[in-house]
Design a protein around this motif. Structure first.
Motif, mmCIF file in Angstrom:
data_model
loop_
_atom_site.group_PDB
_atom_site.id
_atom_site.type_symbol
_atom_site.label_atom_id
_atom_site.label_comp_id
_atom_site.label_asym_id
_atom_site.label_seq_id
_atom_site.Cartn_x
_atom_site.Cartn_y
_atom_site.Cartn_z
ATOM 1 N N ARG A 101 -0.989 -10.785 -5.925
ATOM 2 C CA ARG A 101 0.199 -9.911 -5.916
ATOM 3 C C ARG A 101 0.719 -9.720 -7.345
ATOM 4 O O ARG A 101 1.074 -8.617 -7.744
ATOM 5 N N ASP A 120 5.299 -1.863 3.084
ATOM 6 C CA ASP A 120 6.171 -2.970 2.696
ATOM 7 C C ASP A 120 5.822 -3.538 1.328
ATOM 8 O O ASP A 120 6.694 -4.021 0.612
ATOM 9 N N ASP A 121 4.552 -3.544 0.986
ATOM 10 C CA ASP A 121 4.115 -4.122 -0.287
ATOM 11 C C ASP A 121 2.924 -3.319 -0.792
ATOM 12 O O ASP A 121 1.778 -3.751 -0.687
ATOM 13 N N GLU A 164 1.660 -2.645 -3.658
ATOM 14 C CA GLU A 164 0.791 -3.262 -4.661
ATOM 15 C C GLU A 164 -0.188 -4.223 -4.004
ATOM 16 O O GLU A 164 -1.376 -4.238 -4.314
#
Length: 195
Positions: free
Chosen positions: A22, A102-103, A105
């Motif tokens: 992440r 939501d994320d 990346e």
């Protein structure tokens, strides 16, 4: 390295790997970064995962298994097969949409990892097809569906709904009208399965 008071497990390594991915992305994340995040030597990580590729495949499988586990509960249910099929397809679309939205990346990182790890992805798709087969076979058994080969029908349903779960379509998942398009495709497929 600072000694760690917790026992180093494969699960802890995978959690740390996910966080490192992440932060750094798949191109820059290294096993040394994972080890540093855990406060151990990179050799300790390699005792659990023999190669960087094995670690990346395991984290990919872990990510895909989260979706499979949720869907397995729906597939194993005893509700009406048509309702289960609709719920399963909706849950798959929603899970993929959440992961992408939501994320973004991390979703992009996992898209890269999925390209690298065909085995994990192939197993994931086979598991999803098996779940769909169970639902369609239950529908055939109850008379709700009329298909000569539930496995072939399951593969067809899976491929026909690809726009709503294949990561290559992720940009379209927030487009205006996408939910209505999804519902129209599912309605058409369900009608095709009925006697």
């Amino acid at each position: 390295m600072a000694p760690t008071s917790e026992i180093l497990t494969a699960e802890r390594i995978l959690e740390a790997t996910e966080e490192v991915l992440r932060r750094h992305g798949p191109a820059k994340a290294t096993v040394v970064d994972v080890a540093r995040a855990l406060g151990v030597s990179h050799g300790s990580v390699y005792r659990h995962f023999r190669t960087k590729a094995a670690l990346r495949e395991a984290v990919t499988k872990r990510w895909l298994d989260r979706t499979s586990l949720t869907l397995a509960g729906i597939a194993a249910g005893d509700r009406d097969p048509e309702a289960r099929l609709r719920e399963w397809l909706s849950a798959l679309f929603e899970a993929k949409r959440h992961k992408a939205g939501d994320d973004p990346e991390l979703f992009a990182t996992y898209s890269v990892l999925a390209e690298e790890n065909g085995t994990a992805v192939g197993e994931h798709i086979a598991d999803l097809a098996a779940q769909l087969t169970r639902i369609i076979a239950a529908g055939t058994g109850s008379g709700a569906f009329s298909v000569p080969d539930p496995a072939a029908a399951a593969r067809a349903v899976f491929h026909a709904t690809g726009r709503f779960h294949d990561p290559c379509y992720a940009r379209e998942w927030t487009a205006p009208g996408i939910q209505e398009e999804f519902t129209a495709v599912v309605d058409l497929l369900v009608r095709g399965l009925r006697p």
